[in-house]
Design a protein around this motif. Sequence first.
Motif: not given
Length: 120
Positions: A55, A99-100
Amino acid sequence: NEYKSYLRMQPVKLFSKGIVTGFRRGLRNQTVNTSLVKIEGVESKKDVDFYLGKRVAYIYRAQKKRKNRITKRETKLRVIWGKVRRAHGSSGAVRCSFRTNLPPKAIGATVRVMMYPSRT
């Protein structure tokens, strides 16, 4: 016995530092949904293998305060989460998708490459 207590007291490394170098691109077009990140201490394609699937957190400061969902405190800090997808080239850069999409001001900024999830 003394050695075991010494091992227990060592701090655990939770993340590595990375720098956003830009977006994936060709000569004329750039793909903004894939960001390129250079991770500290990663110099080859072989080193990238450990970081695949890890991540990535881009932490930035916004103008207005917003309540944090977990701590319930008001803060100006925000996070865009992403994931290391694959290597980019042979010099240790990686492709990450967030994610964006990352804003242009993120180029040159630091990101945290977390040491989880583990693939072992």
